[in-house]
Design an enzyme around this catalytic site. Structure first.
Site, PDB file in Angstrom:
ATOM      1  N   HIS A 307       0.766  -1.590  -0.442  1.00  0.00           N
ATOM      2  CA  HIS A 307       0.059   0.050  -0.122  1.00  0.00           C
ATOM      3  C   HIS A 307       0.943   1.113  -0.162  1.00  0.00           C
ATOM      4  O   HIS A 307       1.899   1.213   0.632  1.00  0.00           O
ATOM      5  CB  HIS A 307      -0.926  -0.249   1.398  1.00  0.00           C
ATOM      6  CG  HIS A 307      -1.464   1.087   1.396  1.00  0.00           C
ATOM      7  ND1 HIS A 307      -1.638   2.400   1.167  1.00  0.00           N
ATOM      8  CD2 HIS A 307      -3.083   1.111   1.284  1.00  0.00           C
ATOM      9  CE1 HIS A 307      -3.310   2.451   1.747  1.00  0.00           C
ATOM     10  NE2 HIS A 307      -3.666   2.013   1.196  1.00  0.00           N
ATOM     11  N   HIS A 350       0.577   3.016  11.602  1.00  0.00           N
ATOM     12  CA  HIS A 350       0.912   3.742  11.810  1.00  0.00           C
ATOM     13  C   HIS A 350       1.302   4.430  12.879  1.00  0.00           C
ATOM     14  O   HIS A 350       0.900   4.749  13.571  1.00  0.00           O
ATOM     15  CB  HIS A 350       0.574   4.443  10.565  1.00  0.00           C
ATOM     16  CG  HIS A 350       1.189   5.727   9.763  1.00  0.00           C
ATOM     17  ND1 HIS A 350       0.574   7.219   9.661  1.00  0.00           N
ATOM     18  CD2 HIS A 350       2.771   5.942   9.741  1.00  0.00           C
ATOM     19  CE1 HIS A 350       1.933   7.501   9.018  1.00  0.00           C
ATOM     20  NE2 HIS A 350       2.696   6.750   8.947  1.00  0.00           N
ATOM     21  N   GLU A 356      -3.403  13.614  12.016  1.00  0.00           N
ATOM     22  CA  GLU A 356      -3.937  13.036  11.108  1.00  0.00           C
ATOM     23  C   GLU A 356      -5.227  13.480  11.221  1.00  0.00           C
ATOM     24  O   GLU A 356      -5.623  12.667  12.599  1.00  0.00           O
ATOM     25  CB  GLU A 356      -4.010  11.629  10.191  1.00  0.00           C
ATOM     26  CG  GLU A 356      -2.480  11.947  10.109  1.00  0.00           C
ATOM     27  CD  GLU A 356      -2.153   9.862   9.575  1.00  0.00           C
ATOM     28  OE1 GLU A 356      -3.452   9.369   9.338  1.00  0.00           O
ATOM     29  OE2 GLU A 356      -0.822  10.040   9.373  1.00  0.00           O
ATOM     30  N   TYR A 365     -15.910   3.975   5.711  1.00  0.00           N
ATOM     31  CA  TYR A 365     -13.417   3.674   5.474  1.00  0.00           C
ATOM     32  C   TYR A 365     -13.625   1.889   4.821  1.00  0.00           C
ATOM     33  O   TYR A 365     -14.271   1.689   6.195  1.00  0.00           O
ATOM     34  CB  TYR A 365     -13.759   4.782   6.373  1.00  0.00           C
ATOM     35  CG  TYR A 365     -12.331   4.448   6.268  1.00  0.00           C
ATOM     36  CD1 TYR A 365     -11.418   5.162   5.202  1.00  0.00           C
ATOM     37  CD2 TYR A 365     -11.679   4.361   6.900  1.00  0.00           C
ATOM     38  CE1 TYR A 365      -9.408   4.982   5.016  1.00  0.00           C
ATOM     39  CE2 TYR A 365      -9.741   4.593   6.800  1.00  0.00           C
ATOM     40  CZ  TYR A 365      -9.864   4.810   5.577  1.00  0.00           C
ATOM     41  OH  TYR A 365      -7.490   4.548   5.835  1.00  0.00           O
ATOM     42  N   HIS A 383      -5.837  11.419  14.895  1.00  0.00           N
ATOM     43  CA  HIS A 383      -4.487  10.665  15.516  1.00  0.00           C
ATOM     44  C   HIS A 383      -2.986  11.796  15.812  1.00  0.00           C
ATOM     45  O   HIS A 383      -3.279  12.532  14.097  1.00  0.00           O
ATOM     46  CB  HIS A 383      -4.542   9.188  14.895  1.00  0.00           C
ATOM     47  CG  HIS A 383      -5.162   8.804  14.749  1.00  0.00           C
ATOM     48  ND1 HIS A 383      -6.037   8.271  13.312  1.00  0.00           N
ATOM     49  CD2 HIS A 383      -6.524   8.269  15.897  1.00  0.00           C
ATOM     50  CE1 HIS A 383      -6.892   7.489  13.722  1.00  0.00           C
ATOM     51  NE2 HIS A 383      -7.501   7.188  15.295  1.00  0.00           N
ATOM     52  N   HIS A 389      -1.848   4.414  14.932  1.00  0.00           N
ATOM     53  CA  HIS A 389      -3.186   4.186  14.751  1.00  0.00           C
ATOM     54  C   HIS A 389      -3.206   3.215  13.678  1.00  0.00           C
ATOM     55  O   HIS A 389      -2.390   2.562  12.854  1.00  0.00           O
ATOM     56  CB  HIS A 389      -3.863   5.415  14.459  1.00  0.00           C
ATOM     57  CG  HIS A 389      -2.956   6.227  13.400  1.00  0.00           C
ATOM     58  ND1 HIS A 389      -2.025   6.813  13.907  1.00  0.00           N
ATOM     59  CD2 HIS A 389      -3.102   5.962  12.064  1.00  0.00           C
ATOM     60  CE1 HIS A 389      -1.701   7.536  12.272  1.00  0.00           C
ATOM     61  NE2 HIS A 389      -1.859   7.125  11.016  1.00  0.00           N
TER      62      HIS A 389
END
Length: 458
Positions: A307, A350, A356, A365, A383, A389
């Site tokens: 990704h 992450h 964020e 989502y 976050h 997260h």
């Protein structure tokens, strides 16, 4: 399909392009030819320069427009302090001095609709960083409005450039430079100082907003992607000139009163003038409001494995003084195909030096479950810097065990992110007063994360 099919149909004409130098006139001959400020501008108009950058800013950064209007913007009585419409907006720098900086992951249920509020009184400061008086930082807002602003009312912010993301309802925005119709799955940007009015032609509206106190929004560099992709410049739309004629023989003796409200260091000031602020008959320049249909975003991703970083989904960026690092980015997660081989396809777990803030315009989502206590349209999450997260346990297990065949995710959905290099503090309204914080967010999302470790002892 590279365009959104809107239920509320478009009713205005626009000029297409991003960062272009436009010229437009509502009455033929209103624009002077070959100069900006003739001794007597055409049709008895006044020439007024609107500067969005310093006079001496480099040419590629310089933003200005010339407005040709019936009366100049300075023709009003002095501004006076206006009462704060809520406990987060209109109180000057106090909410910024009282921001709560906490490392916890935060998520909010959908924010309340406010049937008695207009756009200004329904605008709530949720989080922010910096100081608008020194043009440093940014602010995150949510808005909820149940009625249009009054017909003879206008608003502007001297604090920064405002990006609006409607989540429900339609915004019919009249600006000094013309009209913008902004619907869910569209965004708009209102530059610092531009006066505008928000009407609600389809009933109550709700959404999110990001204000940058320094710089302005630009298209991200494409680098090896090449000359096209992501948000293409030709898909941005700017208004054409439109004006009202409502004034007397002088600026102070018109038949009607117009209220102009200014946001100045997060405090509100108000003046009442005897002529319409929407009297710009023509304008030319590269400093103007604009809108964009998120359905036209050319999503780019991996066609082999892994990704990519979410920066690949950046629509607009407000750069800091450090190359490659933004005061704030506006990022979307639209419908897209996932084809990565031997790949965990949702966003990975992450920790980030950036903050964020995420919202959901519609749908679901792919990295968070919806439903009660989940991530749903009209809600949000934050976050902050270095707060861990990632996918909740159900999303992770589903993706970990999914059959890896080409799959289109996010159909009928669009999540977005305001990503900032700054540590965002949260207002008292955001933490307490709104009463929307999901107290069990962390436990709900990650408390049941399984141990898959199969290694031996050290």
């Amino acid at each position: 399909m590279p365009i959104t099919n809107f239920d509320f149909k478009e009713k205005y004409q626009y000029q297409n392009g991003f960062g272009c130098y436009f010229e437009t006139e509502a009455v033929p001959g209103a624009l002077p030819i070959g100069q900006n400020s003739p001794q007597k501008p055409p049709l008895g108009l006044y020439a007024e320069k609107l500067s969005g950058t310093a006079f001496t800013a480099p040419r590629h950064e310089n933003k200005q427009s010339w407005l040709y209007r019936i009366l100049p913007a300075c023709t009003h009585p002095p501004f006076a302090p206006a009462p704060a419409p809520n406990e987060s907006l209109g109180l000057g720098g106090e909410p910024f001095r009282r921001l709560r900086h906490i490392p916890n992951q935060l998520r909010w249920d959908p924010f309340d609709r406010e049937p008695d509020a207009d756009f200004v009184s329904g605008l709530h400061l949720l989080a922010g960083a910096g100081d608008p008086t020194v043009k440093q930082g940014c602010a995150v807002y949510v808005f909820a409005a149940g009625r249009s602003m009054a017909e003879r009312e206008a608003f502007y912010s001297a604090d920064g450039e405002l990006l609006l993301v409607p989540q429900e309802g339609v915004l019919d925005i009249r600006t000094e430079m013309g009209w913008l119709l902004v619907r869910p799955m569209e965004i708009c940007v209102i530059p610092r100082g531009v006066r505008y009015q928000v009407r609600l032609p389809a009933g109550p509206a709700r959404g999110y907003a990001l204000e940058v106190f320094q710089g302005r929004f630009v298209l991200p560099e494409l680098g090896p992607i090449g000359s096209n992709g992501l948000a293409n410049a030709r898909d941005f739309q700017a208004p054409v000139a439109s004006f009202d004629e409502d004034c007397g023989a002088t600026a102070s003796d018109g038949p009607n009163e117009y209220v102009v409200t200014a946001k100045f260091n997060n405090a509100l000031f108000r003046t009442t003038q005897r002529h319409t602020p929407f009297d710009v008959v023509a304008w030319h320049g590269n400093y103007y409001p604009y809108k964009y249909d998120l359905g036209r975003f050319n999503t780019i991703g991996s066609i082999s494995f892994d990704h990519p970083d979410p920066s690949i989904f950046t629509v607009l960026s407000a750069p800091s003084d450090h190359p490659g690092t933004s005061v704030a980015d506006f990022v979307i997660f639209p419908p897209r195909w996932l084809v990565g081989e031997d790949t965990f396809r949702p966003p990975w777990y992450h920790r980030n030096t950036m903050s964020e803030f995420m919202g959901l315009i519609r749908g679901d989502y792919d990295a968070k479950k919806g439903g009660k206590g989940g991530f749903v349209p009209g809600g949000a999450s934050l976050h902050n810097v270095m707060s861990g997260h990632g996918p909740d346990v159900d999303s992770y297990e589903g993706a970990r065990n999914a059959e890896l065949k080409p799959a289109k995710v996010g159909e009928g959905s669009c999540a977005f992110m305001f990503e900032s290099s700054l540590m965002l503090g949260v207002t008292d309204w955001g933490l307490k007063t709104c009463q929307k914080v999901q107290e069990t967010y962390s436990e709900h999302s990650w408390g049941g994360v399984k141990v898959h470790w199969k290694g031996g002892s050290a």
